[in-house]
Design a protein around this motif. Structure first.
Motif, short mmCIF file in Angstrom:
data_model
loop_
_atom_site.label_atom_id
_atom_site.label_comp_id
_atom_site.label_asym_id
_atom_site.label_seq_id
_atom_site.Cartn_x
_atom_site.Cartn_y
_atom_site.Cartn_z
N CYS A 600 38.89 32.49 43.59
CA CYS A 600 38.80 33.79 43.84
C CYS A 600 38.83 34.48 42.45
CB CYS A 600 39.79 34.19 44.28
SG CYS A 600 39.79 34.49 45.76
N SER A 601 40.08 33.44 41.64
CA SER A 601 40.14 33.69 39.93
C SER A 601 38.27 32.96 38.84
CB SER A 601 41.20 33.72 39.62
OG SER A 601 41.54 31.88 40.08
N HIS A 602 37.78 32.69 39.44
CA HIS A 602 37.09 31.99 38.39
C HIS A 602 36.50 32.79 37.28
CE1 HIS A 602 33.10 29.96 37.55
NE2 HIS A 602 33.33 29.50 37.75
N PRO A 603 36.28 32.55 36.07
CA PRO A 603 36.16 33.63 34.88
C PRO A 603 34.76 34.35 35.12
CG PRO A 603 35.90 31.04 34.36
CD PRO A 603 36.40 30.67 35.82
N LEU A 604 34.22 33.95 36.27
CA LEU A 604 32.31 34.13 36.02
C LEU A 604 32.77 35.39 37.16
CD1 LEU A 604 30.68 31.38 34.77
CD2 LEU A 604 32.14 33.30 33.38
N PRO A 605 32.07 36.27 37.24
CA PRO A 605 32.15 36.87 38.56
C PRO A 605 31.25 36.43 39.73
CG PRO A 605 31.80 38.65 36.54
CD PRO A 605 32.03 37.23 36.34
#
Length: 666
Positions: A600-605
């Protein structure tokens, strides 16, 4: 002669009333009221002196049950054919707050009267998370549901459903009825306080179950509200109990049954509303009537006293002067009296203070009229710009109804303050249990339930309500815990709404350091996917028992996301779990939460899941994608440069810590 006639009439009337009230046998009974008390109440259920069955009363977070005392025979042998049956009952739901009921009631057929292990709230006192959907439950329930629960695929906050061993309805429909002449559908509000009647008819030969609803004193509509082919041979045992189950959540609601009739292998006897007990009357504010009407009519002899009282009233009104403009009149019940809120909080006494944040103080209060516990937040609003739009959004958010959201009940404006009124959550915020050493450690089962609850609430905000709601400040301190330690996402002060299918507008960068998605810091555009990023950090926070940006022994700052990623790379991700849990946790669930937090906290949307996918992962309805270095490359600068991120964003989250536009919390 007249006296004898009167006694005879009275005797016949009482005899008729008694027969109508207690006609029962091995396969049929009829109760026009419950004066004979041949019903077994359980939990907070009770029978009033005038024969009204109260399944649940005005009590928060409670459940109640009421059963016919003896089991009925639903088939002639353990493996015999299931019998047909018919039942009808008259009910009413009365809430302290208009159109805010909870959680509903169900008629049920069950092999047992013992539901002590069941949960209230959205489970209606029928099941719990461990036996939900279990075929060994052998429970048929007709639910009258007034809370939308996306995890059970509810369609709205006002529906009737056919449930078998589960809270997910096999068939469901918005409450109402079909007109006999035109066939058009007419809505009924279950929470309106109106008396209504339900008919449930099962034809074992056709295996058809019909559920019909109408208001009193309407005759039974020809077309049922629900009609489904249901084979109950695997559900109903040889003998079963019949009764009612109900539960309440954060809203004060009483669930009443006024009359009930049941018949095996036939049509249930018609009920007679004239013999049923009356519902309790609404409370009137007698003292207010005296002040408004009685005092002006006092005699001239008390002129001095009246003058003194008038002066006191004028001073009182000046003291509690409200900001009220014509456009606010349309918001009706969402507007609270400042006087009522002042009294509820004992004059905003410091002893009632339950929290202080960057946006104001929060006080506990008790409304005098309903005795409801509330939380009142005092927010400064010196600027009048955009106030009308802001109040409109507050009122819209007040219409949100989900068991995992703290209900925003309304507002009041007084001088330079905006007072926001919420449901009161007795166990406070989740962060206190994670970081306050004086609080007991939350076990893993409770944490996992809180996580799933908050996810369900976010799914409702993002996809299942009439508009899209972006919360913009998801964190442990904004997750409040109710009586049963269920998580409820609160504090909608930064929330924004927009219509489905449209793009959100660019806004000021608001939120809390450590929870902000990189693209939000860059563009100022909050979206559902930036909420997902914050939820990912929240997952890590709950699992690890650490703040997103935390101090460590060396005096340096520990960035929680970076620390979990590093352990994931080293294949020691379980080492990041909260040490206070010890070994008392489910390994598979812990790994799921930690890896889902990273996803969920991946740097890319584009690398983040939607909240619907998140709920599916948490509920085990879908498998979490396998995390791989090529997919979850937190430390590859090229990925960020390819998306146009500059060096400022690449240093996230440490570089945003100095941004003056970011809140340090509330």
């Amino acid at each position: 002669m007249s006296a004898m006639f009167l006694r005879t009439f009275l005797f016949l009337f009482l005899l008729h009333r008694e027969v109508a009230d207690s006609c029962g046998g091995n396969d049929a009974f009829t109760f026009n009221g419950f004066r004979c008390r041949k019903i077994v109440p359980d939990g907070i259920a009770s029978i009033t002196s005038n024969g009204l069955l109260v399944v649940t009363n005005n009590t928060f977070e409670s459940k109640g049950h009421a059963f016919y005392p003896t089991p009925l025979r639903f088939r002639d042998s353990p493996n015999g054919t299931v019998f047909s049956f018919s039942t009808t009952f008259v009910f009413a739901f009365i809430s302290e707050l208009a159109d805010l009921g909870g959680d509903g009631m169900a008629f049920l057929v069950s092999p047992t009267k013992d539901f002590s292990g069941a949960i209230g709230n959205q489970y209606l006192g029928l099941f719990n998370s461990s036996n939900l959907g279990n075929p060994t439950n052998h429970v048929l329930a007709i639910e009258l549901d007034t809370i939308p629960n996306p995890e059970f695929h509810d369609i709205d906050d006002n529906h009737v459903g056919i449930n078998i061993n589960d809270m997910k309805s096999d068939e469901l429909h918005t409450a109402g009825y079909y007109l006999n002449d035109t066939g058009s559908f007419e809505n009924l509000s279950l929470s309106s306080g109106q008396t209504m009647q339900v008919w449930v008819d099962y034809d074992s030969h056709a295996m058809r179950l019909d559920v019909t609803l109408a208001s009193i004193p309407m005759a039974k509509p020809h077309r049922p509200l629900l009609s489904a082919v249901v084979n109950l041979s695997s559900v109903l045992l040889e003998t079963m109990y019949v009764g009612f189950s109900s539960s309440t959540g954060p809203w004060l609601t009483s669930h009443y049954v006024l009359g009930w009739s049941f018949k095996m292998n036939g049509v249930a006897q018609a009920l007679d509303p004239s013999l049923m007990p009356s519902l309790p009357r609404a409370k009137s504010n007698h003292k207010l009537k005296v002040l408004r009407i009685g005092l002006p009519l006092a005699s001239a002899g008390f002129a001095v006293i009246i003058a003194g009282i008038i002066v006191s009233i004028v001073r009182w009104r000046i003291k509690y002067a409200e900001v009220l403009e014509d456009w606010e009149l349309e918001y009706g019940p969402h507007r609270f009296s400042c006087r009522d809120l002042f009294i509820a909080t004992k004059g905003f006494n410091d002893k009632e203070l339950v929290g202080i944040g960057g946006f104001g103080k929060v006080y506990k209060g008790v409304l005098q009229t309903s005795k409801s516990e509330i939380a009142v937040k005092r927010v400064s609003h010196e600027s009048r710009q955009g106030m009308r739009e802001f109040i409109a959004e507050i009122v819209s958010i007040g219409r949100l109804r989900h068991r995992n959201l703290v209900q925003l009940l309304g507002y009041c404006r007084r001088k330079g303050e905006l007072l926001l009124v919420y449901d009161y959550m007795p166990n406070g915020s989740l962060d206190k249990f994670l970081y306050d050493q004086e609080k007991p450690t939350l076990d893993w089962a409770t944490r996992f339930r809180i996580i799933k609850g908050v996810a369900s609430g976010l799914l409702y905000l993002h996809e299942d309500w009439e508009q899209v709601v972006i919360h913009r400040d998801i964190k442990a301190s904004n997750v409040l815990l109710d009586h049963e330690l269920n998580g409820r996402l609160g504090d909608f002060g930064l929330a924004r709404l927009y219509d489905h299918g449209t793009d959100p507008h660019t806004t000021h960068i608001v939120g809390t350091m450590g929870y902000l998605a990189p693209e939000f810091v860059r563009t100022g555009k909050a979206t559902t996917i930036t909420d997902v990023f914050a939820f990912g950090i929240f997952l890590l926070e709950v699992a690890c028992g650490k703040r997103p940006v935390d101090s460590i022994a060396s005096g340096e700052k520990l960035i929680l996301l970076d620390w979990v990623v590093e352990n994931w790379w080293q294949e020691s991700i379980l080492a990041t779990r909260d040490p206070r849990l010890g070994e008392e946790y489910v390994v598979e669930e812990m790994e799921l939460v930690l890896k889902l937090g990273l996803l969920c906290s991946h740097p890319l949307p584009a690398g983040r899941p939607s909240m619907r996918q998140v709920v599916e992962y948490l509920e085990g309805e879908a498998a979490l994608p396998e995390l791989s270095p090529t997919y979850l490359s937190f430390s590859v600068p090229a990925m960020l440069h390819n998306e146009g991120f500059d060096d400022y964003i690449m240093s996230y989250p440490s570089s945003v810590a100095t941004s003056s536009a970011i809140s340090e919390g509330r």
